[in-house]
Design an enzyme around this catalytic site. Sequence first.
Site, PDB file in Angstrom:
ATOM      1  N   GLU A  36      44.389  42.693  41.434  1.00  0.00           N
ATOM      2  CA  GLU A  36      44.049  41.449  42.111  1.00  0.00           C
ATOM      3  C   GLU A  36      43.973  40.409  40.997  1.00  0.00           C
ATOM      4  OE1 GLU A  36      40.063  41.080  43.638  1.00  0.00           O
ATOM      5  OE2 GLU A  36      40.672  39.566  45.087  1.00  0.00           O
ATOM      6  N   ARG A 262      37.573  56.389  37.624  1.00  0.00           N
ATOM      7  CA  ARG A 262      37.833  55.263  36.735  1.00  0.00           C
ATOM      8  C   ARG A 262      37.288  55.566  35.344  1.00  0.00           C
ATOM      9  NH1 ARG A 262      35.639  50.966  40.016  1.00  0.00           N
ATOM     10  NH2 ARG A 262      36.992  49.713  38.729  1.00  0.00           N
ATOM     11  N   LYS A 272      33.942  43.701  35.507  1.00  0.00           N
ATOM     12  CA  LYS A 272      34.603  42.400  35.471  1.00  0.00           C
ATOM     13  C   LYS A 272      33.595  41.277  35.619  1.00  0.00           C
ATOM     14  CE  LYS A 272      39.416  42.414  36.973  1.00  0.00           C
ATOM     15  NZ  LYS A 272      40.310  42.232  38.118  1.00  0.00           N
TER      16      LYS A 272
END
Length: 550
Positions: A36, A262, A272
């Site tokens: 994204e 992850r 993030k």
Amino acid sequence: MSENENKSSNFIHNIIDKDIESGKYGGEVYTRFPPEPNGYLHIGHAKSICLNFTTAEKYGGRCNLRYDDTNPVKEDVEYVDSIEEDIKWLGFSWDKKLWASDYFPKMYEAAVELIKKGEAYVCDLSADEIRETRGTLKEPGKESPYRNRTVEENMQLFKEMKAGKYKDGEKVLRAKIDMASPNINMRDPVIYRIAHVEHHNTGSEWCIYPMYDFAHPLEDAIEGITHSICTLEFEDHRPLYDWSLDQLGWWDPQPQQIEFARLNITNTVMSKRLLKGLVDDGSVEGWDDPRMPTIAGLRRRGYTPEAIRDFCERIGVAKANSTVEMALLEHCVREDLQSRVASRNVVFDPIKVVITNYPEDKTEELAMENNRNVPEMGGRTVPFSRELYVDGADFMEVPVKKYFRLFPGNEVRFKGAYFIKCEEVVKNDDGTIKELRCTYDPATKSGEGGEGRKVKGTIHWVDAASAVAIKVREYGYLMVEDEQGEERLNPDSVKEMTCYAEPLISEAKGGDRFQFFRHGYYIADSKLSTDTEKVFNSIIGLKSSFKIKK
RNA sequence: UGGGGUAUCGCCAAGUGGUAAGGCAAUGGAUUCUGAUUCCAUCAUGCGCAGGUUCGAAUCCUGCUACCCUAGCCA
């Protein structure tokens, strides 16, 4: 780099092997990396990138770069250049570059299809009301009063939504599944929402946007993706992924979602939100600050794409949550750099040395190899004269046991030069060391035999008259945890110091990497270097150095 | 368990009923004009725990335990 041969296999490969054997996708393997565009890529993304691209590569398949731009309120094209640069820098090429937003018409068509089949309805409940009626983890939800609208009414309403008749949040399109499902994702999830926002790609053409859970399977199916690899937190969404495709029945075979754990690395912030916060509040220089775990930051810090790919290869892929030690990443860079980087003499915390029996007006050019393990890298010469600097760590006035560098009365090899013996320590008025008075043995010149005596230590040095001052920046951990367990910026995360280097260092160009004798690997930072003063960022220290035992 | 996942050496991780790969870290030693590199050696009678099935179990069954994810009109 040795390709393919000994690449370890993982559970995803096992799944693909079975699919190939069963002929599910006609032997095809098509993956995608779907970021994204809302921030810079970090080392965690690198794992996903490596996984998707190398998996496709391994099976002779393809991998797309697809921007998952279904939520215009959160996304920004300013990030796409960096994303593409980082993927290319890592050494991968995508089959196609695509935008999920290009599929908006097809997604709308899919939503209409669901409405026509009675599998979706327009709901007038507010976001709060939807939350309240969704139930809890242990209790089922309540059905929306709008759940049983007719197909015609839903069609009419949905068209009006698209036409812009309603305000943001006034209505949504929901999949009609099961409000009592133990999986909350299946309790009539919202699949389209209204947002009167300009979209970077589609402008104001749309004011309704599909939700990830509905959009993603369609994106995959449209592109013919076979294996849609994502992280563990989407495991609970897989039933909805499959439901969407099953209801439409437009594709056969359908892509399958596969989840993996992850990446976490010790002492490394991978969120993030936190990283963006550091950038926004000016705590770091930007997304490419060398302390950042972003790919851009690692690049500027001096990590190589080869090292990062090797790291991703070594950490493996599995479903167990794990935290990889930073030492592994460091090992990968060290291993990559040690055979490709030249060494340069740089002294930290300099101490002046005067060779009392060396002629005052003499300067020699001494030969030095660039990398002892890589003869092809050739050599260079460095000046040597009566006054030199040695590294602060290479002298101890009162040596600890097993210290075999310079101390009063001790003799050591000056790398590439002579045996030097420390005769006297001269101090300033405040007690600090002014200089070391030493003598040299002309018979011990490097490379000219004189193998008679042996000396335990070898230290590096720079010629005082020609020394170049450089700035060296060393990095610690970016974030630390306080008593409350909150992560905050570590004030000691960067240490800058002025050091002396051999003259040749002034020729270093931005991006050049060197091994600083006994200190580790450093990169010339093109962003911070000026003609008069070069800044070197530390990549990583040597594996071990002399530790003073208490 | 509401539901979904995961548990194999300090950290990753292979293993898919036949008697515990590999890497990182660590530790010993050899070589070294970088205390680096390189090289050799050591490092799970044990696979979350407890039972069971089997000639044989990390792998199958049963029951526990721990941790992760999940109640956005984010992705």
